[in-house]
Structures are given as C-alpha cells and as structure tokens.
Design an enzyme around this catalytic site. Structure first.
Site, mmCIF file in Angstrom:
data_model
loop_
_atom_site.group_PDB
_atom_site.id
_atom_site.type_symbol
_atom_site.label_atom_id
_atom_site.label_comp_id
_atom_site.label_asym_id
_atom_site.label_seq_id
_atom_site.Cartn_x
_atom_site.Cartn_y
_atom_site.Cartn_z
ATOM 1 N N LYS A 97 -3.217 1.858 0.685
ATOM 2 C CA LYS A 97 -2.880 0.485 0.287
ATOM 3 C C LYS A 97 -4.165 -0.318 0.061
ATOM 4 C CE LYS A 97 1.597 0.053 2.619
ATOM 5 N NZ LYS A 97 2.428 -0.162 1.423
ATOM 6 N N ASP A 120 2.592 6.859 0.084
ATOM 7 C CA ASP A 120 3.009 5.554 0.600
ATOM 8 C C ASP A 120 4.538 5.425 0.657
ATOM 9 O OD1 ASP A 120 2.596 3.086 1.683
ATOM 10 O OD2 ASP A 120 1.996 2.098 -0.188
ATOM 11 N N ASP A 153 1.233 1.606 8.548
ATOM 12 C CA ASP A 153 1.370 2.231 7.242
ATOM 13 C C ASP A 153 0.122 1.928 6.397
ATOM 14 O OD1 ASP A 153 2.142 3.382 4.903
ATOM 15 O OD2 ASP A 153 3.751 1.948 4.447
ATOM 16 N N ARG A 202 10.960 6.661 3.560
ATOM 17 C CA ARG A 202 12.133 7.425 3.120
ATOM 18 C C ARG A 202 12.072 8.860 3.612
ATOM 19 N NH1 ARG A 202 10.968 5.874 -2.956
ATOM 20 N NH2 ARG A 202 10.437 3.967 -1.835
ATOM 21 N N LYS A 262 13.373 2.659 10.981
ATOM 22 C CA LYS A 262 12.057 3.168 10.568
ATOM 23 C C LYS A 262 10.977 2.740 11.561
ATOM 24 C CE LYS A 262 8.591 2.601 6.829
ATOM 25 N NZ LYS A 262 8.303 2.091 5.477
ATOM 26 N N GLU A 315 6.465 6.849 2.588
ATOM 27 C CA GLU A 315 6.629 7.649 3.819
ATOM 28 C C GLU A 315 7.905 7.310 4.575
ATOM 29 O OE1 GLU A 315 4.997 4.900 3.748
ATOM 30 O OE2 GLU A 315 5.902 3.910 5.473
HETATM 31 N N1 BES Z 1 6.050 -0.089 4.281
HETATM 32 C C1 BES Z 1 6.064 -0.111 2.877
HETATM 33 C C2 BES Z 1 6.961 -1.193 2.307
HETATM 34 C C3 BES Z 1 6.575 -2.636 2.588
HETATM 35 C C4 BES Z 1 5.745 -3.308 1.721
HETATM 36 C C5 BES Z 1 7.111 -3.292 3.652
HETATM 37 C C6 BES Z 1 5.425 -4.621 1.956
HETATM 38 C C7 BES Z 1 6.806 -4.634 3.897
HETATM 39 C C8 BES Z 1 5.951 -5.286 3.037
HETATM 40 C C9 BES Z 1 6.544 1.228 2.315
HETATM 41 O O1 BES Z 1 6.280 2.336 3.075
HETATM 42 C C10 BES Z 1 5.914 1.421 0.979
HETATM 43 O O2 BES Z 1 4.722 1.420 0.937
HETATM 44 N N2 BES Z 1 6.713 1.584 -0.064
HETATM 45 C C11 BES Z 1 6.221 1.806 -1.383
HETATM 46 C C12 BES Z 1 7.125 2.829 -2.040
HETATM 47 C C13 BES Z 1 6.567 3.440 -3.293
HETATM 48 C C14 BES Z 1 5.296 4.202 -3.017
HETATM 49 C C15 BES Z 1 7.578 4.364 -3.872
HETATM 50 C C16 BES Z 1 6.243 0.480 -2.137
HETATM 51 O O3 BES Z 1 7.102 -0.357 -1.852
HETATM 52 O O4 BES Z 1 5.389 0.274 -2.977
HETATM 53 ZN ZN ZN Z 2 6.086 1.973 5.119
HETATM 54 ZN ZN ZN Z 3 4.307 3.124 2.683
#
Ligand code: BES
Ligand code: ZN
Ligand code: ZN
Length: 494
Positions: A272, A342, A265, A346, A260, A344
């Site tokens: 966020k 968020d 992000d 996947r 990835k 993104e």
């Molecule tokens: N990049 C984040 C995941 C992340 C969070 C990595 C904290 C490292 C530290 C990812 O893209 C994300 O935001 N995932 C969401 C998914 C949800 C919206 C389904 C999450 O984990 O909340």
């Molecule tokens: Zn991410």
């Molecule tokens: Zn994200």
C-alpha cells in the site's frame, strides 16, 4: 462510567436538559432557556447544545428537534446524536458527574440514550498518552451518569433499557480499543487473550487453531497470507449455546459470524502506498466485533447457538511472503491464483467461511469485514455495504441496522462479477486484473460467494464505517465498533 437512577438530579451535577420544540424538559428552566437562546443561536435542532453555568447550577440544554413533527419523529439516530453531543460538551466542561433528565418522549429510547452517552464518553488515546496529556484526559472523564426519569411509572423500564444499552456500548468500546490498538500491541497473542476472557465470561467453548492444524485442515489461503508474518496464524472459534434451551430450540441450526482479522494490512508485495497504509491496524475490525459479540450473548435474550469464527494473521512482506502469481489451494479444494496480495481479506475469509459451513451447517452465516476500499469509495462512512444470497436475511439485517443507527446499504453481486473472479490458470483469482477498481466491493463479495454454496449468507463490508475521520456526534476519530449493534439487534430477532 456508572449509570445511576435517582428520582431527582444531584444538585452538584451538571444537568443535561432535553429541549423539544424549544420547550425545556425542566419547566422551571424555561425562562433561563428563553433568555439564553436570545444571545446564542440556539434553535433546538437535533444535537445542538447550549451551556450555562450560573445561579441555577451547571446546565446543558440539548436540542431534540424544533419542528412540529419532531416529537413524533424521534429516532435512534436523533436521540444518539443529541445525547452524544451533550456528553461530549459535558466532557469539555470537565463535568465528571452528569444528570440527564429523561422526559416522557425519551422513555422508549432509553437504550439508545445510554448507548450514546457511553459511546461518546469513550477516550481513544487514554491508554497511550502520558504526563500532562494523560491528566487532561482524566479530567475530562465522566464517572457517573444519573438518569432521572420524569414519569416515575416508567422508571423500571428505563432502568432496564439503559442497563442493556450500557452493556452493549461497553462491548462496542472494547471493540474500538482493540481496533485502535496498533499491531505491536494487538497481535495474535492479544486476540488469544481476549478470546479467553470472552470464553470465561460467557461460558462459550473456545477453540484456537494454530499453524499446524490450519495447515493440516488444508486452509491454504489463510496459510498463504500468513507466510510473510513472523507470528503464526490463528483461527479463533467461540461456540456459545444459551442455557435452558427447549428441545425445539436446541434443534435449531446455529448462526455463524465470521470476522476478518488482519492485524496489519501492509498490502503485501502489492504494498500500500503512503496515504493508504497508515491506518491499516483497522483491518481487524470484523474479528474484534465477532469475538466481543460472544461476550454479550449471556446478557441478551437469544435462544440460539451462535458461533464466532475469526481468522487472524498479518499481511506483510518478506522472503517467505505470498507473491502475485502464486496458486493456493483453499480449504474448499478450489484453487486460487494470486493476482494482488492486497486482496488478502477474501482469502482468509474464504477459508474460514468454507470451514465454518462444513463444520457447523449454520442456518445463516454473516461475515463482517473491512474488505474493500471500493466499498468506502461507493458509500462513504455512514453506510456499510450489504451483500448476500438471501433476500430475507438481507432485509432483516438492513432493518436491524436502521433501528440502531448503523446503516447498511444493499449492493449487487451480478453473475458476471463472479465470472471476473475466475482464474486464468487456477479455478479463481483473488483480484480482477485491469478493471480491479470497477465494482470492487461487489467483486470481493463475488469471490467470497464461491465459498458459500447454498447456505444463507450475508456479507457486511465495513471498510467505510469501521474507522472514521469524520465521526458522528457520539463517535470519536478512529475505530467506531460499527457492526456490533447491528448484530445484536439481528440476533435478538432471529
Ligand atoms: N483492508 C483493505 C480494504 C480497506 C481499504 C479497508 C481502506 C479500509 C480502508 C483490503 O484488504 C484491500 O486492500 N482491498 C483491496 C482489494 C483489491 C486488491 C482487489 C482494495 O480495496 O483495493
Ligand atoms: Zn485488508
Ligand atoms: Zn489488503
């Protein structure tokens, strides 16, 4: 830093002396150790250090374990903890050049020892600090590390293992640099340049797809995530075949590594909040790992074609950016409803995985991604989540991780999690609404699985260990490069 292999430690150097069961590896220093430990609480525990500066020169005693079993129980983890701690201590004391006594029990752990020293010597902010702060960092730098092998018959073996460890750690430190680098430095162009360097150094074939080709190929999810960014998306592909493969080896299907690569992000329109957005330059850890990995391959004994595939883009907001409720058509043909911008990772991985399987028909595909906050909540930062559809592949990766002190912990993908990722209007949705947080890591994996089919697949969710505020003894705050050593060890055995 340079490793050298003299037969005796240089007098002027700070000497690192292992201590097992309170016995100094240098017998003449036993008296010194005994007298020092009375004044300080030194029990010889793994990673405990004791500094001395006096008539015998400068010495750091470092514990490798105090109980009767500790010699038998030396592990990668204990060796790396001990020599990581000793290296950091030496840096604090501005040692510059150090000598490490490699006593007999350490002979079989020389690779881990060298890795720990080179990883611990890494200075995250050296490129950005100026003036006095920069001078201070330079003063703490370790330039030379002598490894003095006590049993001369083992010196060749130690030499070779340490060189390997050094190379692997240097690659891992590059990954840390790339992941720590802020998005105004490490942008898609930066990754193009790194990929060119890796291709040149390894002889791998490099292909970089840009917006036009990515659109033409139908990767609607990668394009969708990219729409808020002023920079074009990239799909970086590094295709490496070792030289001199036998005819049978040539026939083996390749191993594909997908990483990835989110430059930053922000969350997109599901922005966020404060406290969650600040470190999101870390979201390119997977891509950094798989790209840099290819540069190591000529130095390893791997008899396989290995291909790294890294989708790279930012996840931002703006007039053109992806909105919740949009429906995207993926490379695989499946349609996806955006329930959370968020989610993104996947999306870009789903397209990269489907494309890689189509194109390369791999024997195994491993993706590595900072995919979910949920995985970090579940496992913290000492374990990455391990998912997949093949027991054997999962077990090999887990063993590899344990051997290199990058632990993976298996998590499930229940068929019902797949059901939760079905869309209301489209085939799929990228986030489960309402109960989004429950089993979040598993549902992220369930989404990815939709793009995998029958191919043997493993998914490493490194959201926890990729970036840390609670470093191990041989790490520093920030990027860890987690995953590189697992992949190296796995590929060596595949
Ligand atoms: N990049 C984040 C995941 C992340 C969070 C990595 C904290 C490292 C530290 C990812 O893209 C994300 O935001 N995932 C969401 C998914 C949800 C919206 C389904 C999450 O984990 O909340
Ligand atoms: Zn991410
Ligand atoms: Zn994200």
């Amino acid at each position: 830093m340079k490793f050298t292999f003299p037969t005796a430690p240089s007098k002027k150097n700070l000497c690192v002396v292992p201590v097992l069961k309170l016995k100094s590896a240098l017998v003449p220093l036993q008296k010194l150790l005994d007298s020092l430990k009375k004044d300080e609480d030194f029990e010889g525990k793994v990673g405990q250090t004791l500094y001395y500066n006096g008539a015998e020169g400068r010495v750091i005693f470092v514990g490798l374990g105090s109980d009767s079993e500790s010699e038998k129980n030396l592990t990668t983890s204990s060796v790396m903890t001990a020599f990581g701690a000793a290296t950091k201590k030496a840096m604090c004391h501005r040692a510059g050049e150090i000598s490490i006594v490699v006593s007999a029990p350490l002979v079989d752990h020389a690779q881990a020892l060298a890795e720990a020293v080179a990883l611990a010597a890494y200075q995250p902010s050296r490129d950005y600090k100026t003036g006095e702060a920069q001078k201070k960092l330079a003063g703490h730098k370790i330039e030379v590390c002598e490894l003095v092998v006590q049993d001369s018959s083992a010196s060749k073996k130690v030499h070779a293992a340490a060189q390997r460890g050094h190379l692997i750690a240097l690659a891992q430190n590059d990954v840390r640099d790339w992941v720590n680098a802020p998005p105004n430095k490490a942008n898609p162009e930066f990754f193009e340049a790194r990929a060119h360097e890796v291709a040149k150094a390894s002889g791998a074939k490099l292909t970089i797809l840009r917006e036009k080709e990515i659109t033409k190929l139908g990767m609607g999810m990668l394009i969708g995530v990219n729409r808020g960014s002023p920079d074009e998306p990239r799909l970086v592909i590094l295709d490496y075949s070792p030289k001199n493969l036998t005819a049978t080896e040539k026939k083996l299907a390749p191993i594909v590594l997908v990483g990835k690569g989110i430059i930053f992000d922000s969350g997109g329109y599901n922005l966020k909040p404060r406290g969650h957005i600040e470190d999101m330059q870390l979201d390119k850890a997977g891509a950094s790992t798989v790209i840099r990995m290819i540069g190591l391959l000529p130095h390893l004994d791997i008899k396989r074609r290995v291909i790294a595939v890294a989708p790279i883009t930012e996840n931002l907001i703006g007039g053109k950016a992806l909105k919740p409720s949009e429906i995207l058509t993926s490379y695989s043909g499946k349609t996806v409803e955006i329930t959370n911008t968020d989610g993104e990772g996947r999306l870009i991985l789903g397209d990269a995985i489907a494309y890689a399987i189509d194109q390369y028909k791999p024997a195994a595909l491993i993706d590595i991604a900072t995919l979910t906050g949920a995985c970090m909540i579940a496992l913290g930062n000492r374990y990455a989540g391990l998912f997949g559809n093949n027991e054997k592949l999962g077990a090999s990766l887990r063993d590899a991780g344990h051997e290199v002190d990058e632990e993976l912990w298996p998590l499930p993908i229940h068929p019902d999690f797949g059901e939760k990722m079905k869309g209301t209007y489209a085939d799929l949705r990228n986030a489960d609404l309402g109960s989004e947080r429950d089993a979040g890591a598993s549902k992220g994996a369930a989404f990815l699985q939709e793009f995998v089919g029958e191919t043997h697949w493993a998914h490493l969710d490194i959201a926890g260990p990729a970036f840390t505020s609670d470093p191990k003894k041989y790490e520093a705050k920030g990027a860890t490069g987690f995953g590189l050593r697992v992949l190296v060890r796995y590929l060596e055995k595949a």
